[in-house]
Design a protein around this motif. Structure first.
Motif, short mmCIF file in Angstrom:
data_model
loop_
_atom_site.label_atom_id
_atom_site.label_comp_id
_atom_site.label_asym_id
_atom_site.label_seq_id
_atom_site.Cartn_x
_atom_site.Cartn_y
_atom_site.Cartn_z
N PRO A 25 0.92 -1.08 -0.12
CA PRO A 25 0.08 -0.06 0.06
C PRO A 25 0.60 1.30 0.04
O PRO A 25 1.84 1.24 0.39
N PRO A 26 0.25 2.43 -0.48
CA PRO A 26 -0.83 2.49 -1.15
C PRO A 26 -0.99 1.89 -2.41
O PRO A 26 -0.30 2.35 -3.22
N THR A 27 -2.17 1.02 -2.60
CA THR A 27 -2.28 0.62 -4.07
C THR A 27 -3.81 0.18 -4.30
O THR A 27 -4.50 0.47 -3.27
N PHE A 28 -4.05 -0.56 -5.60
CA PHE A 28 -5.54 -0.50 -6.03
C PHE A 28 -5.94 -1.52 -4.88
O PHE A 28 -5.55 -2.44 -4.25
N GLY A 29 -7.19 -1.05 -4.42
CA GLY A 29 -8.03 -1.67 -3.26
C GLY A 29 -8.59 -3.03 -3.67
O GLY A 29 -8.89 -3.72 -2.78
N MET A 30 -8.80 -3.33 -5.00
CA MET A 30 -9.69 -4.64 -5.19
C MET A 30 -8.83 -5.70 -4.82
O MET A 30 -9.52 -6.63 -4.34
#
Ligand SMILES: *Cc1c(COP(=O)(O)O)cnc(C)c1O
Length: 371
Positions: free
Chosen positions: A102-107
Motif C-alpha cells: 500500500p498505497p495500492t489498488f484496493g480490489m
C-alpha cells in the motif's frame, strides 16, 4: 515447478460444470441449451445463443498483442475478475493470505477479505517505489499471491522489469507473483518499466493482468485478460461462470483490438502521455500544489496544501476527481485522470483560481517566488 501445488486442493479436485455450449459447439439444429430459436430485434446477430465461453478469435488476438501462446490467455470481465478468480483458487479462507504494497489498488484486499483470506502489507517506500526486498521478506507460508501494480494506482510510479522478474524468480515454489499492468500502455518506452506480459508463465509463478478498460477505451464492455501458465488458466476456468463474456462485449473488444483500433489506441495514448507532461509541469507551478507525483499512467496524483478547498473549487466547477486521502501517506492527495486537452485546461484554470481563494481565506499559502 507446478504452480497448481499452491492452489486450494479442493479447487484442483473440482469437476467443472459442463455447459451445453462446451459439450456441443458449432452448427446444426441447436436444441440443447433451451435458447430462443429467434434472434432479438429481428436481425441475426446471434444474441439468442449463449456465447462462446472463450472465443478463439479474441484469445488469438490478445495472445498476439501480449506476446504469449493463446493457451496462456484467460479472457474475463475486466482484470477485476482475474483478481477475484486468483484469490478464490489460491487462498483458503482463514488460512492463506495475499501480500500487497500500500498505497495500492484496493480490489486486491477487497477480494481477499470477501474470500476470508488474510491481507499482509509491505508499504511502498517514501518515494512510492516498490521495496522488493522488504516485500519478499514478508512472504510467509500462508502467502499464496503477491500483488504488484505496475504502474501503481493511485501513485503512478512503475516498477522496473528487472525487479519484477527478480521477484518472480525469488518467489518460485512459494507464491504467484501477480503483476497488474492496467496502465502499462502509458509507460514511457525508455523507462525500463515496459510490460512483462510476454514472460507470463515463465517462470510458472508469474501472472500478468491486462485490461481493455483504460488505454483501449473500453471500460463499459468489461473485458480484460489474465496471462499465466496454461495450467493456471485451466484451473481458473473451472471457477468461472459458464458464459463469462457477453457476445456484444466480445464484438466490441474485437473492434477495439483490430489493427485500426490499435492505431487509434496508440494515437490517444501518445496524446495522453504528452498531456501528462504538460499538465504535470503546469500544476507543479501552482501555488495550491504541494507536489505532483511522477506518473507513468493516465492520471496525476497531486498533493495539495489545502485539499478540502481544492475539492470544493473543483466540484463547483463541475469537475469530479478521485479523493485518495484515505490511503496511507496520501492524506493530502487527489487523483486526477488526464482528460481531453480542453478538460485538462479547465482543471488547470480552476486550480489556478483556487490559489487566490485559498490564500485569501487562510492566509497560509505558499507564495511562489518569480524566477
Ligand atoms: C482500472 C484498473 C484495473 C482495471 O480493472 P478492469 O476490471 O479491467 O476494468 C485493474 N487494475 C488497476 C490497478 C486499475 O486501476
Amino acid at each position: 515447478m507446478n504452480p497448481l501445488d499452491l492452489a486450494r486442493p479442493e479447487i484442483r479436485a473440482l469437476q467443472a460444470y459442463s455447459s451445453a455450449r462446451m459439450e456441443a459447439r458449432g452448427c446444426g439444429v441447436l436444441l440443447n441449451a433451451n435458447e430462443s430459436p429467434w434472434p432479438p430485434f429481428g436481425h441475426d446477430n446471434g444474441w439468442n445463443r449463449y456465447p462462446d465461453p472463450q472465443p478463439a478469435a479474441l484469445l488469438d488476438r490478445l495472445a498476439e498483442l501480449y506476446g504469449v501462446e493463446p493457451s496462456r490467455v484467460l479472457a474475463g470481465r475486466g482484470s477485476d475478475e482475474g483478481i477475484d478468480l486468483l484469490v478464490r483458487a489460491f487462498c483458503a479462507a482463514r488460512r492463506d493470505a495475499i501480500l500487497v504494497s500500500p498505497p495500492t489498488f484496493g480490489m486486491y484486499a477487497t477480494s481477499a477479505r470477501v474470500q476470508g483470506a488474510g491481507v499482509i502489507e509491505s508499504p511502498l517506500r517514501d518515494d512510492f517505489t516498490v521495496d522488493a526486498d522488504a516485500l519478499l521478506a514478508k512472504v510467509t507460508p500462508a502467502v499464496k499471491l503477491v500483488f504488484v501494480c505496475a504502474p501503481n494506482n493511485p501513485t503512478g510510479a512503475s516498477v522496473p522489469r528487472a525487479t519484477i522478474l527478480r521477484m518472480a524468480e525469488a518467489l518460485r515454489e512459494r507464491a504467484l507473483l501477480v503483476v497488474d499492468e492496467a496502465y502499462v500502455e502509458f509507460v514511457e518506452p525508455d523507462a525500463g518499466c515496459g510490460s512483462v506480459a510476454g514472460c507470463a508463465g515463465t517462470p510458472a509463478n508469474l501472472v500478468v493482468l491486462r485490461t481493455l478498460s483504460k488505454a483501449w477505451a473500453l471500460a463499459g464492455a468489461r473485458v480484460g485478460a489474465l496471462l499465466a501458465d496454461a495450467r493456471v488458466v485451466a484451473l481458473l476456468r473451472k471457477l468461472m461462470p459458464p458464459y463469462p463474456l457477453p457476445a456484444p462485449c466480445v464484438e466490441a473488444a474485437l473492434r477495439a483490438v483490430s489493427a485500426a483500433g490499435e492505431c487509434m489506441m496508440r494515437e490517444r495514448v501518445a496524446l495522453t502521455v504528452r498531456e501528462r507532461a504538460r499538465v504535470g509541469t503546469a500544476m507543479a507551478q501552482l501555488a495550491c500544489v504541494r507536489e505532483v507525483l511522477p506518473s507513468q499512467a493516465n492520471f496525476l496524483t497531486v498533493r495539495f496544501h489545502d485539499p478540502e478547498a481544492v475539492i470544493g473549487a473543483l466540484s463547483r466547477a463541475g469537475i469530479v476527481v478521485r479523493d485518495v486521502r484515505r490511503y496511507p501517506s496520501l492524506g493530502d492527495a487527489l487523483r486526477i485522470t488526464l482528460g481531453t486537452p480542453a478538460e485538462n485546461d479547465r482543471v488547470l484554470r480552476t486550480l489556478d483560481a483556487c490559489r487566490c481563494a485559498a490564500a485569501a481565506g487562510r492566509g497560509a499559502m505558499r507564495v511562489e517566488q518569480p524566477a
